[in-house]
Write a protein that holds these residues in place. Sequence first.
Motif, mmCIF file in Angstrom:
data_model
loop_
_atom_site.group_PDB
_atom_site.id
_atom_site.type_symbol
_atom_site.label_atom_id
_atom_site.label_comp_id
_atom_site.label_asym_id
_atom_site.label_seq_id
_atom_site.Cartn_x
_atom_site.Cartn_y
_atom_site.Cartn_z
ATOM 1 N N ARG D 25 18.534 -9.582 14.455
ATOM 2 C CA ARG D 25 17.353 -10.262 13.891
ATOM 3 C C ARG D 25 17.572 -10.600 12.421
ATOM 4 O O ARG D 25 17.045 -11.589 11.925
ATOM 5 N N TYR D 26 18.339 -9.762 11.711
ATOM 6 C CA TYR D 26 18.697 -10.081 10.323
ATOM 7 C C TYR D 26 19.462 -11.410 10.276
ATOM 8 O O TYR D 26 19.271 -12.219 9.379
ATOM 9 N N PHE D 27 20.330 -11.622 11.271
ATOM 10 C CA PHE D 27 21.101 -12.866 11.280
ATOM 11 C C PHE D 27 20.194 -14.057 11.619
ATOM 12 O O PHE D 27 20.431 -15.162 11.145
ATOM 13 N N GLU D 28 19.146 -13.822 12.409
ATOM 14 C CA GLU D 28 18.160 -14.890 12.640
ATOM 15 C C GLU D 28 17.448 -15.237 11.329
ATOM 16 O O GLU D 28 17.214 -16.416 11.031
ATOM 17 N N MET D 29 17.117 -14.204 10.559
ATOM 18 C CA MET D 29 16.474 -14.461 9.257
ATOM 19 C C MET D 29 17.408 -15.259 8.357
ATOM 20 O O MET D 29 16.971 -16.192 7.669
ATOM 21 N N VAL D 30 18.694 -14.888 8.342
ATOM 22 C CA VAL D 30 19.674 -15.597 7.518
ATOM 23 C C VAL D 30 19.746 -17.064 7.950
ATOM 24 O O VAL D 30 19.753 -17.976 7.119
ATOM 25 N N SER D 31 19.749 -17.298 9.254
ATOM 26 C CA SER D 31 19.828 -18.670 9.755
ATOM 27 C C SER D 31 18.617 -19.495 9.299
ATOM 28 O O SER D 31 18.752 -20.624 8.815
ATOM 29 N N ASP D 32 17.432 -18.916 9.419
ATOM 30 C CA ASP D 32 16.213 -19.617 8.992
ATOM 31 C C ASP D 32 16.229 -19.839 7.479
ATOM 32 O O ASP D 32 15.822 -20.901 6.996
ATOM 33 N N PHE D 33 16.677 -18.832 6.762
ATOM 34 C CA PHE D 33 16.693 -18.909 5.291
ATOM 35 C C PHE D 33 17.646 -20.009 4.820
ATOM 36 O O PHE D 33 17.316 -20.778 3.906
ATOM 37 N N VAL D 34 18.812 -20.110 5.450
ATOM 38 C CA VAL D 34 19.769 -21.163 5.066
ATOM 39 C C VAL D 34 19.208 -22.543 5.433
ATOM 40 O O VAL D 34 19.381 -23.503 4.686
ATOM 41 N N GLU D 35 18.470 -22.619 6.538
ATOM 42 C CA GLU D 35 17.779 -23.889 6.868
ATOM 43 C C GLU D 35 16.764 -24.257 5.782
ATOM 44 O O GLU D 35 16.621 -25.426 5.419
ATOM 45 N N ASP D 36 16.035 -23.238 5.288
ATOM 46 C CA ASP D 36 15.071 -23.503 4.213
ATOM 47 C C ASP D 36 15.782 -23.962 2.942
ATOM 48 O O ASP D 36 15.263 -24.801 2.203
ATOM 49 N N TRP D 37 16.949 -23.392 2.694
ATOM 50 C CA TRP D 37 17.732 -23.802 1.516
ATOM 51 C C TRP D 37 18.145 -25.277 1.648
ATOM 52 O O TRP D 37 18.022 -26.039 0.684
ATOM 53 N N PHE D 38 18.592 -25.670 2.818
ATOM 54 C CA PHE D 38 18.925 -27.082 3.035
ATOM 55 C C PHE D 38 17.703 -27.958 2.755
ATOM 56 O O PHE D 38 17.775 -28.932 2.013
ATOM 57 N N GLU D 39 16.582 -27.571 3.345
ATOM 58 C CA GLU D 39 15.362 -28.378 3.251
ATOM 59 C C GLU D 39 14.843 -28.449 1.807
ATOM 60 O O GLU D 39 14.598 -29.534 1.284
#
Lengths: 159, 159, 159, 159
Positions: D25-39
């Motif tokens: 789940r930490y890696f899911e958070m990382v994935s979402d967080f990196v998407e937010d960084w892109f956005e």
Amino acid sequence: MSAFQREILVRFGHCDAAGWVFYPRYFEMVSDFVEDWFEDGLEASAPGLFHHKQILTPSVHFTVDFLKPTRYGDRLTFNLWTVTIGRTSCELQIEASHGGELRMRVKQVLVFISALTGRATVIPPELVSRMHRFSAQAPHPQPKRGKARAKSPRPKKQP
Amino acid sequence: MSAFQREILVRFGHCDAAGWVFYPRYFEMVSDFVEDWFEDGLEASAPGLFHHKQILTPSVHFTVDFLKPTRYGDRLTFNLWTVTIGRTSCELQIEASHGGELRMRVKQVLVFISALTGRATVIPPELVSRMHRFSAQAPHPQPKRGKARAKSPRPKKQP
Amino acid sequence: MSAFQREILVRFGHCDAAGWVFYPRYFEMVSDFVEDWFEDGLEASAPGLFHHKQILTPSVHFTVDFLKPTRYGDRLTFNLWTVTIGRTSCELQIEASHGGELRMRVKQVLVFISALTGRATVIPPELVSRMHRFSAQAPHPQPKRGKARAKSPRPKKQP
Amino acid sequence: MSAFQREILVRFGHCDAAGWVFYPRYFEMVSDFVEDWFEDGLEASAPGLFHHKQILTPSVHFTVDFLKPTRYGDRLTFNLWTVTIGRTSCELQIEASHGGELRMRVKQVLVFISALTGRATVIPPELVSRMHRFSAQAPHPQPKRGKARAKSPRPKKQP
């Protein structure tokens, strides 16, 4: 000695919108695979350790390389070796391949803790001796980009 | 006729902070179980249908009852019957039990669609005939709170 | 009265190999959304209820229709109404739309239980009164295929 | 320069049977967080890159330390810096803290690839310049066990 081995089928839900395994799902596979190793390799069920001995084995470190993408329906062969076996922690080497091609290489460090105190606890002795059966001491085929690989002929000690 | 049956082990990652299966994980189990049914029961691999025939089988409906909680380490027995088999869709009855105790009861409707057009497509005839092998026509033990249960002795038709 | 509303962005990891939301991920969204409703709508943090009052709110029933597929990057508007508020359980109506188009419709039944005994426990009175603020009594636009919809103008009682 | 920062709430479904965040789940958070960084950080929506430019950014490497456990309801502060920005890949440093206490430290390597060919593709120039805004050149507080930390005052080049 020999690796602990299981085959894991890549499911629809493991894959992302690009049709390849989404990396958090790889970590779910690793978690299930390590549970299978406890059950079948160490003869110590992880749920049993948790429910009856209040022992948990959280992961405190990962070094992971994703070497090639994997798609829906692939059957991955997972292999596990113990690299270092310490008093309260152990380091595992895990590799997932498909058709002989390495897809993922993982170094994982697990710590044994008491669920009651949250503190590190010694690995039960019978598990330590079984862990040695899977030690990476015997040379096995060197993967590409093998820098994370243990080079020592015998498992190292670790606190 | 007989149900399609598989055992699913409840993993550490299936459970929530309360120590019981978290309901989205139950749906992951259902997804994997239905994939196994395609592979082993219908002799038509779901990845193969997707990659080679561009057929997808999204779910359009669920009615689900969680009757009892399930905890880490339990081995759930999943059973599947076909309730109605239509031209482009089918309704499944799925039950998960532990030690004879019903834990979850699911009515699921799948639609066969073309991945290229997104439109409903007829179920391949060879699958239809194999689906009938699992029809819920033969009476099987009535679960508690059985209102979602198909009562008809033969699978109904559905569009 | 008015619905509780939140926007949820469809993430890469929500989608499957076909590029559409994978249904277990929809249930994860529902779980997060209901937690947000507790926090912001009922002014009672779900983690707080769990950690300080040992109250859990497992789901015992779902009726779900997936009306249209949703793809990566869509921003879904989630709405929640209370349909029935009982002594120890409540029924929620949840809808997710994109650009005014209904994508998912959910009927969910939650039960309040004590984490210590596993038995149903009365909903704290201050939560009951706040739940009524979101009751589905005021008519709102009838969705397509609305058979799961509560028709009563006032929330029904439920045990 | 300054880090990209977001707060992520630890959800019920992020936690395992022990009540702590389950590492996938930490890696899911990382994935979402990196998407937010892109956005929000790179002004280039990840879904847009995928749908309109057929660009994907799979992760090829992770080095991760989980320093302290995190429980249900904690609000984690995620920070992201760019460590090296190459022609087709970049290395990120991500840290998640709670109340000033470091919980997770991640080194992640992303590669830009074409979804059509599966081959590496150059990072769009406008993204490169925006990535430099988040470079780890300015010293920031040294975390415990900081061996994975970039020491160079300027982001390194990488192929």
